[in-house]
Design an enzyme around this catalytic site. Sequence first.
Site, PDB file in Angstrom:
ATOM      1  N   SER A 234       0.774  -1.396  -0.050  1.00 25.93           N
ATOM      2  CA  SER A 234      -0.122   0.025   0.191  1.00 25.93           C
ATOM      3  C   SER A 234       0.991   1.194  -0.173  1.00 25.93           C
ATOM      4  O   SER A 234       1.962   1.280   0.740  1.00 25.93           O
ATOM      5  CB  SER A 234      -0.994   0.156   1.222  1.00 25.93           C
ATOM      6  OG  SER A 234      -0.243  -0.064   2.388  1.00 25.93           O
ATOM      7  N   MET A 235       0.478   2.262  -0.964  1.00 24.89           N
ATOM      8  CA  MET A 235       1.290   3.274  -0.952  1.00 24.89           C
ATOM      9  C   MET A 235       0.705   4.618  -0.721  1.00 24.89           C
ATOM     10  O   MET A 235       0.938   5.666  -1.531  1.00 24.89           O
ATOM     11  CB  MET A 235       1.894   3.275  -2.389  1.00 24.89           C
ATOM     12  CG  MET A 235       2.882   2.363  -2.685  1.00 24.89           C
ATOM     13  SD  MET A 235       3.635   2.382  -4.145  1.00 24.89           S
ATOM     14  CE  MET A 235       2.032   2.370  -5.339  1.00 24.89           C
ATOM     15  N   GLY A 236      -0.568   4.569  -0.025  1.00 24.62           N
ATOM     16  CA  GLY A 236      -1.397   6.011   0.268  1.00 24.62           C
ATOM     17  C   GLY A 236      -1.955   6.330  -1.116  1.00 24.62           C
ATOM     18  O   GLY A 236      -2.477   5.791  -1.994  1.00 24.62           O
ATOM     19  N   ALA A 237      -1.758   7.617  -1.276  1.00 24.62           N
ATOM     20  CA  ALA A 237      -2.315   8.469  -2.424  1.00 24.62           C
ATOM     21  C   ALA A 237      -1.832   7.841  -3.861  1.00 24.62           C
ATOM     22  O   ALA A 237      -2.483   8.164  -4.936  1.00 24.62           O
ATOM     23  CB  ALA A 237      -1.872   9.843  -2.492  1.00 24.62           C
ATOM     24  N   GLY A 239      -1.650   4.716  -4.544  1.00 17.03           N
ATOM     25  CA  GLY A 239      -2.202   3.608  -4.906  1.00 17.03           C
ATOM     26  C   GLY A 239      -1.666   2.274  -4.137  1.00 17.03           C
ATOM     27  O   GLY A 239      -0.926   2.491  -3.254  1.00 17.03           O
ATOM     28  N   GLY A 265      -5.657   0.056   5.919  1.00 11.39           N
ATOM     29  CA  GLY A 265      -4.791  -1.092   5.447  1.00 11.39           C
ATOM     30  C   GLY A 265      -5.588  -2.378   6.026  1.00 11.39           C
ATOM     31  O   GLY A 265      -5.229  -3.444   5.233  1.00 11.39           O
ATOM     32  N   ASP A 266      -6.179  -2.529   7.112  1.00  5.64           N
ATOM     33  CA  ASP A 266      -6.827  -3.616   7.595  1.00  5.64           C
ATOM     34  C   ASP A 266      -7.835  -3.966   6.790  1.00  5.64           C
ATOM     35  O   ASP A 266      -7.910  -5.404   6.418  1.00  5.64           O
ATOM     36  CB  ASP A 266      -7.204  -3.360   9.059  1.00  5.64           C
ATOM     37  CG  ASP A 266      -5.961  -2.812  10.027  1.00  5.64           C
ATOM     38  OD1 ASP A 266      -5.108  -3.117   9.742  1.00  5.64           O
ATOM     39  OD2 ASP A 266      -6.526  -2.277  11.056  1.00  5.64           O
TER      40      ASP A 266
END
Length: 323
Positions: A234-237, A239, A265-266
């Site tokens: 996961s990379m936030g903004a 994607g 994230g969960d």
Amino acid sequence: MNTPSSIQAVTVALNPALDQTIEVERLSVGEVNRALKMQVDVGGKGINVASCLADFGIRTAVTGLLGRENAAPFEALFLAKSIANQCFYLDGQTRINTKLVDRASGETTDINLPGPALSADAIEAQLERLMTRLDGLADQALWVVLAGSLPPHWPADTYRRLIDHLHRRGAQVALDASGAALASAIAAGPDIAKPNRDELAELIGRPLSNPTEVMEAARELLARTPGLRQLVVSMGADGALFISREESWLAHPAKVELISTVGAGDAMVAGIIAARIGELSLADSAKLATAFSAAKLARLGPHLPAVQEVLSLAQHVSLSPIA
């Protein structure tokens, strides 16, 4: 404790929490802030994953450690969502975390307590009890999820030992951890791991400033970890990357109302497991897991909207193959 008759997934929550979420219009550090609203939800990664799986109709059990003094909210959630409660109870309280949600910026500030401290002998005894309980649960479940921080003084190789034990039982294992616990456990080759960009950077030992560098690091980690079949970063903004040895995809969710990033994230981990249980392709898994995460952004607490709403969000996920 309720015993499941038939389960599809088990989550392990060694360090759950009660999450006290306080919303303010604009957080001013060092000043008096007036709260707009406050709510208390059960939390911790393993609990959140179980709750989101149950919302999607996946028959789920949760095991781990709960404090007797404030177990009631957890028990109420398990009962309401038909989650099989296979937890062990300790004297005292489950830890309480505080989340400060800034509506103006959309940012959340976390203040997390460490959790209950046990002696080395007590930790080893609890770990042995947990392995025995997982033996029975893993015989039924398609997936076991190890997620979240370890309580104080638990050895960094706790998840590694659990992965080795579960693989000997023939179970499939997904991992969502950080720090020393992640570094130790990844060497055991969980079937799926979901680090974020910073956690992957720590594993690889260099900063990762863009999706290309993240992809290169993910492939490097897959190459040196034979048991690891799938990696989700996961990379936030930017994607999320969904990577196997055969294919790679970059997923971006459709825009949704942002209430809180806590637990997104969960929710993605839950979506990954739901996709694996549904035997979806990696591309469709990326869409569903990203939709889980997006759906969670618009809600406080470990909850998803109706299944059809999640599936609708999945249809609007932007998906790009990566050569």
